[in-house]
Motif scaffolding. Sequence first.
Motif, PDB file in Angstrom:
ATOM      1  N   THR A 170     -65.543  18.536  10.769  1.00 48.99           N
ATOM      2  CA  THR A 170     -66.251  19.136   9.636  1.00 48.99           C
ATOM      3  C   THR A 170     -67.516  18.372   9.274  1.00 48.99           C
ATOM      4  O   THR A 170     -68.384  18.895   8.578  1.00 48.99           O
ATOM      5  N   THR A 171     -67.626  17.129   9.741  1.00 49.39           N
ATOM      6  CA  THR A 171     -68.798  16.304   9.397  1.00 49.39           C
ATOM      7  C   THR A 171     -69.731  16.092  10.590  1.00 49.39           C
ATOM      8  O   THR A 171     -70.702  15.353  10.480  1.00 49.39           O
ATOM      9  N   VAL A 172     -69.423  16.722  11.707  1.00 47.32           N
ATOM     10  CA  VAL A 172     -70.241  16.566  12.914  1.00 47.32           C
ATOM     11  C   VAL A 172     -71.022  17.855  13.140  1.00 47.32           C
ATOM     12  O   VAL A 172     -70.469  18.954  13.073  1.00 47.32           O
ATOM     13  N   SER A 173     -72.310  17.747  13.418  1.00 46.77           N
ATOM     14  CA  SER A 173     -73.130  18.938  13.617  1.00 46.77           C
ATOM     15  C   SER A 173     -72.788  19.626  14.937  1.00 46.77           C
ATOM     16  O   SER A 173     -72.336  18.984  15.892  1.00 46.77           O
ATOM     17  N   GLU A 174     -73.028  20.921  14.983  1.00 43.79           N
ATOM     18  CA  GLU A 174     -72.792  21.662  16.224  1.00 43.79           C
ATOM     19  C   GLU A 174     -73.727  21.174  17.327  1.00 43.79           C
ATOM     20  O   GLU A 174     -73.357  21.181  18.508  1.00 43.79           O
ATOM     21  N   ALA A 175     -74.919  20.744  16.948  1.00 45.54           N
ATOM     22  CA  ALA A 175     -75.862  20.227  17.946  1.00 45.54           C
ATOM     23  C   ALA A 175     -75.282  19.002  18.638  1.00 45.54           C
ATOM     24  O   ALA A 175     -75.441  18.832  19.860  1.00 45.54           O
ATOM     25  N   GLU A 176     -74.620  18.132  17.876  1.00 40.37           N
ATOM     26  CA  GLU A 176     -74.018  16.950  18.482  1.00 40.37           C
ATOM     27  C   GLU A 176     -72.807  17.330  19.319  1.00 40.37           C
ATOM     28  O   GLU A 176     -72.619  16.820  20.436  1.00 40.37           O
ATOM     29  N   LEU A 177     -71.975  18.249  18.819  1.00 37.33           N
ATOM     30  CA  LEU A 177     -70.796  18.671  19.571  1.00 37.33           C
ATOM     31  C   LEU A 177     -71.191  19.326  20.893  1.00 37.33           C
ATOM     32  O   LEU A 177     -70.455  19.233  21.886  1.00 37.33           O
ATOM     33  N   ALA A 178     -72.342  19.957  20.904  1.00 30.96           N
ATOM     34  CA  ALA A 178     -72.811  20.622  22.120  1.00 30.96           C
ATOM     35  C   ALA A 178     -73.115  19.633  23.237  1.00 30.96           C
ATOM     36  O   ALA A 178     -73.283  20.036  24.397  1.00 30.96           O
ATOM     37  N   GLN A 179     -73.181  18.340  22.905  1.00 29.16           N
ATOM     38  CA  GLN A 179     -73.460  17.316  23.903  1.00 29.16           C
ATOM     39  C   GLN A 179     -72.187  16.705  24.484  1.00 29.16           C
ATOM     40  O   GLN A 179     -72.250  15.751  25.240  1.00 29.16           O
ATOM     41  N   HIS A 180     -71.032  17.267  24.157  1.00 25.04           N
ATOM     42  CA  HIS A 180     -69.753  16.661  24.519  1.00 25.04           C
ATOM     43  C   HIS A 180     -69.154  17.249  25.792  1.00 25.04           C
ATOM     44  O   HIS A 180     -67.934  17.438  25.885  1.00 25.04           O
ATOM     45  N   GLY A 181     -69.978  17.534  26.765  1.00 26.22           N
ATOM     46  CA  GLY A 181     -69.474  17.999  28.049  1.00 26.22           C
ATOM     47  C   GLY A 181     -68.672  19.272  27.940  1.00 26.22           C
ATOM     48  O   GLY A 181     -68.995  20.175  27.171  1.00 26.22           O
ATOM     49  N   ARG A 182     -67.577  19.348  28.703  1.00 23.00           N
ATOM     50  CA  ARG A 182     -66.771  20.567  28.743  1.00 23.00           C
ATOM     51  C   ARG A 182     -65.897  20.750  27.502  1.00 23.00           C
ATOM     52  O   ARG A 182     -65.255  21.793  27.336  1.00 23.00           O
ATOM     53  N   ALA A 183     -65.882  19.737  26.628  1.00 24.83           N
ATOM     54  CA  ALA A 183     -65.135  19.859  25.374  1.00 24.83           C
ATOM     55  C   ALA A 183     -66.007  20.401  24.252  1.00 24.83           C
ATOM     56  O   ALA A 183     -65.565  20.493  23.106  1.00 24.83           O
ATOM     57  N   ASP A 184     -67.243  20.778  24.568  1.00 23.58           N
ATOM     58  CA  ASP A 184     -68.211  21.182  23.547  1.00 23.58           C
ATOM     59  C   ASP A 184     -67.767  22.396  22.736  1.00 23.58           C
ATOM     60  O   ASP A 184     -67.606  22.334  21.511  1.00 23.58           O
TER      61      ASP A 184
END
Length: 312
Positions: A170-184
Amino acid sequence: MAMEPNNKPLYSVAHQPHDALFKKGMTDIEVAQDLLQKYLPHDLRTTLDWTTLRHTNKSSVKDHLAQIHADMAYQCTLQHSRAHVYPLVEHQSTPDKLLPFRVIQYDLALMGQHLGEGYIQLPIIANICVYAGKQTPYPYSIDLHDCFEDPALAKKHMPGLFKLILVDLTTVSEAELAQHGRADLLQILLKRGAQGGSFLSWVRSNPDMILKLLDRSYGISGVHYMLSLEDQDKGQELLKAIAAIVPKKKEEIMTAGQYLWNEGMEHGIELGVEDSKLAIARTMLQDNLPREQISKWTGLDLGRIDTLRTTS
């Protein structure tokens, strides 16, 4: 007489479609590795032999601690020794004040089972909790000492070694999550699903995300997840929007969605996610669809589908 629109979601929230998507995504060992490499401490992830990472079958622990178990348990070894490491990943969609206590109960049971398998020393356990819920940020401490009636006294006399890594989506931006490889997209969908609201506008605004999602091992499960949180009218529009983005997979998406919708609305709320998947699989078997296709659309493994074939 015109019928009233059906505004119920495909599955009720009580049946935890969030957990179903999380488990489906994390059964892919490559997705799990991407998530673990992002969140494990640097000194640990750089010493693991990632080629040994695998799911671990600790069914007796889960049977004994049915309400405590970690969602996904993995096993690997260190690079220069045979020491075992168990990364455990828990998914939470609601805050739990006693989460550290619940997790450590599982850890102790897992250590006991490890020793029961003939090992003479304890394994290393790394606990990760991925939280995506309506309340933000996560409201409780993840320090085990704060579960005690007197935290200060507990810290003094029970220092312990327990540590929990909290991943608060809930505190992490979608832009950052999009950088998490196949777990994005696994994380992005969980984050959006927990926040409520419709996926329809997000799908229409992010065609690149949908293209990427359908290349993931959990792609169809991701479509099912979005549908499970929509009412009937928006669900139909959602299917059309996704199919328009990926016309080559239109038939697959629409067919899978309609099976989910028709069987889910009849069985899903009454029986729950797992039983509804079985009902969908039985219908597909009656229609003589390939077992691989049924597995992809429902998330059931091939062995389970073969069992259904012989018992139906």
